[in-house]
Motif scaffolding. Sequence first.
Motif, PDB file in Angstrom:
ATOM      1  N   ALA A  28       0.446  -1.414   0.002  1.00 20.52           N
ATOM      2  CA  ALA A  28      -0.187  -0.221   0.331  1.00 20.52           C
ATOM      3  C   ALA A  28       0.922   1.086   0.185  1.00 20.52           C
ATOM      4  O   ALA A  28       2.252   1.309   0.634  1.00 20.52           O
ATOM      5  N   VAL A  48      -1.898  -4.126   2.015  1.00 19.61           N
ATOM      6  CA  VAL A  48      -3.592  -3.930   1.636  1.00 19.61           C
ATOM      7  C   VAL A  48      -3.865  -5.534   2.333  1.00 19.61           C
ATOM      8  O   VAL A  48      -2.623  -6.915   1.712  1.00 19.61           O
ATOM      9  N   GLN A 184      -6.831   1.708   8.794  1.00 19.20           N
ATOM     10  CA  GLN A 184      -7.366   1.267   7.245  1.00 19.20           C
ATOM     11  C   GLN A 184      -7.256  -0.239   7.550  1.00 19.20           C
ATOM     12  O   GLN A 184      -7.326  -0.594   6.053  1.00 19.20           O
ATOM     13  N   ARG A 186      -4.490  -2.265   7.631  1.00 15.38           N
ATOM     14  CA  ARG A 186      -3.190  -2.874   7.137  1.00 15.38           C
ATOM     15  C   ARG A 186      -2.901  -3.605   8.037  1.00 15.38           C
ATOM     16  O   ARG A 186      -2.591  -3.176   9.171  1.00 15.38           O
TER      17      ARG A 186
END
Length: 212
Positions: A28, A48, A184, A186
């Motif tokens: 990412a 990700v 997020q 991740r």
Amino acid sequence: MSKRAALLLLVACLAGGLGLWASQRFHAPASPALPAVKAVTLLPDPRVLPAFSLQQSDGSPLTVDDLKGHWTIVFLGFTHCPDICPTTLAQLAGAQKQWAALPAATRPRVLFISTDPERDSPKLTGDYAHAFHADTLAATAPIPQLEEFARSLSLVFMKAPGPSGEPDDYSIDHSAALVLLDPQVRMAGVAQPPFDIRAIAADLERLTKATP
């Protein structure tokens, strides 16, 4: 070398290989600068994760959307674990107590994943995790989904037959590392045992306060 030692060595080798595979596959964009941390190792490029759906103790699915907005510590284990799992969950409960003063909307969370769905129903997994701290998230899933989820975090697990050879006499060898997911969802970092839980808790508090 004992069979168990050989098995653990195989687990370690698989972990290294899977780590390389995951690093090559999932990347990412670089995140904004984060505060210095002491007890966790942050990835330069958060990774990700592929979509996943695990089952929580109340029967509801656990997906990426359920983890957004929080820093989350993921730990693999199983309820029949004799030592590592209860010890680690007890230590993480201490971290959760340190976070109690943080706003609930952004407070770091702990996610316990049972890798033994044959014996650990979603409800049993939740009851076990909640005995250490009521706020702990807990989930499991059929083996294929668990393996895919573990691989995405560069973690591994496998069934290890017990001395009797009976079908229900087995243990689960699994990665002992803690994986850190960012808001997020991740893969953003990792912590390896032995754990300095107070330092890990302080790292997560700093990261939470520094994240918009």
